[in-house]
Scaffold this motif. Structure first.
Motif, PDB file in Angstrom:
ATOM      1  N   GLU A 134       9.064  56.780   3.217  1.00 38.22           N
ATOM      2  CA  GLU A 134       9.869  56.475   2.027  1.00 38.22           C
ATOM      3  C   GLU A 134       9.718  55.008   1.646  1.00 38.22           C
ATOM      4  O   GLU A 134       9.616  54.653   0.478  1.00 38.22           O
ATOM      5  CB  GLU A 134      11.359  56.717   2.315  1.00 38.22           C
ATOM      6  N   ALA A 135       9.739  54.153   2.665  1.00 42.30           N
ATOM      7  CA  ALA A 135       9.670  52.701   2.412  1.00 42.30           C
ATOM      8  C   ALA A 135       8.242  52.243   2.130  1.00 42.30           C
ATOM      9  O   ALA A 135       7.984  51.081   1.848  1.00 42.30           O
ATOM     10  CB  ALA A 135      10.228  51.944   3.619  1.00 42.30           C
ATOM     11  N   GLY A 136       7.285  53.172   2.241  1.00 37.43           N
ATOM     12  CA  GLY A 136       5.876  52.834   2.010  1.00 37.43           C
ATOM     13  C   GLY A 136       5.341  51.862   3.044  1.00 37.43           C
ATOM     14  O   GLY A 136       4.553  50.990   2.737  1.00 37.43           O
ATOM     15  N   ASN A 137       5.775  52.036   4.297  1.00 32.44           N
ATOM     16  CA  ASN A 137       5.353  51.108   5.354  1.00 32.44           C
ATOM     17  C   ASN A 137       3.868  51.270   5.683  1.00 32.44           C
ATOM     18  O   ASN A 137       3.400  52.363   5.974  1.00 32.44           O
ATOM     19  CB  ASN A 137       6.192  51.370   6.614  1.00 32.44           C
ATOM     20  N   GLU A 138       3.151  50.195   5.603  1.00 23.14           N
ATOM     21  CA  GLU A 138       1.710  50.237   5.888  1.00 23.14           C
ATOM     22  C   GLU A 138       1.444  49.924   7.354  1.00 23.14           C
ATOM     23  O   GLU A 138       1.991  48.958   7.892  1.00 23.14           O
ATOM     24  CB  GLU A 138       0.987  49.171   5.036  1.00 23.14           C
ATOM     25  N   PRO A 139       0.583  50.719   8.009  1.00 19.88           N
ATOM     26  CA  PRO A 139       0.208  50.351   9.385  1.00 19.88           C
ATOM     27  C   PRO A 139      -0.636  49.069   9.369  1.00 19.88           C
ATOM     28  O   PRO A 139      -1.180  48.701   8.318  1.00 19.88           O
ATOM     29  CB  PRO A 139      -0.626  51.546   9.861  1.00 19.88           C
TER      30      PRO A 139
END
Length: 215
Positions: free
Chosen positions: A82-87
């Protein structure tokens, strides 16, 4: 933040049940999923990785800590999406064709995840084409190969040769490891990195991807 420190501590002890409870609690208290991931789960796993490198903990402790980390990540995944967290980066990993050993590979997988990578584990006895096709499919930064037998080590060369054939060699950071593999073999086949243990691999991968993205 006390709850984040507790998550890290319980993870290091391999207490998956407590980690799950605390991750849920932290989310309810409004702590962001990224903070829980970075400062709780990943920092705890990096501490375990460092202790493993220094022979302060051993394979069983790393595996139970990794299980606890995965339990926490499973809860966080929908929130991170949801938060668009990128690895930090993406890696594909496998044991090369003809080789069925996987303990070292599994450890590297766990510690790469602990360093913030999204990891695709291809398993054992992996054909050269599979390494490359999957790396292309997932948009990997790194291809990690493991070999535990002197007879299967040359198959690492096969992957690098195929990358060159397809004009993809410069696109990927290629890392190799395993008991019979050493620095001179790594140089001979044209790999980018050789590391002696799983913890060093995670550190080198992190540094390599950060440098590549910066450069």
């Amino acid at each position: 933040m006390a709850i984040i420190e507790e998550i890290s501590q319980f993870l290091q002890k391999g207490r998956a049940k407590q980690v799950k409870t605390l991750v849920n609690q932290a989310l309810e208290e409004g702590v962001s999923a990224k903070t829980i991931l970075d400062d709780g789960l990943l920092s705890g796993m990096m501490i375990i990785g460092e202790k493993f490198k220094n022979n302060e903990v051993f394979v069983p402790e790393v595996l139970v800590a990794a299980r606890a980390m995965n339990a926490g990540i499973a809860i966080l995944e929908p929130h991170l999406a949801e938060a668009g967290n990128e690895p930090l980066g993406k890696a594909v990993i496998g044991t090369v064709k003809g080789d069925l050993h996987d303990i070292g590979k599994n450890l590297v997988t766990m510690l790469l995840k602990g360093a913030g990578f999204e990891v695709t584990d291809l398993g054992v006895d992996v054909e050269a084409e599979v390494f490359i096709d999957k790396a292309e499919e997932v948009g990997a930064d790194i291809i990690c190969m493991s070999a535990l037998l002197t007879t299967t080590m040359p198959n690492m060369q096969g992957v690098i040769d195929l990358l060159k054939e397809r004009g993809l060699r410069d696109k990927y950071i290629v890392m190799v490891g395993g008991a019979p593999v050493n620095e001179s073999f790594s140089e001979q086949i044209g790999a980018d990195y050789f590391t002696e243990d799983a913890a060093s691999c995670a550190e080198a991968a992190k540094a390599a991807v950060i440098a590549k993205k910066a450069g």
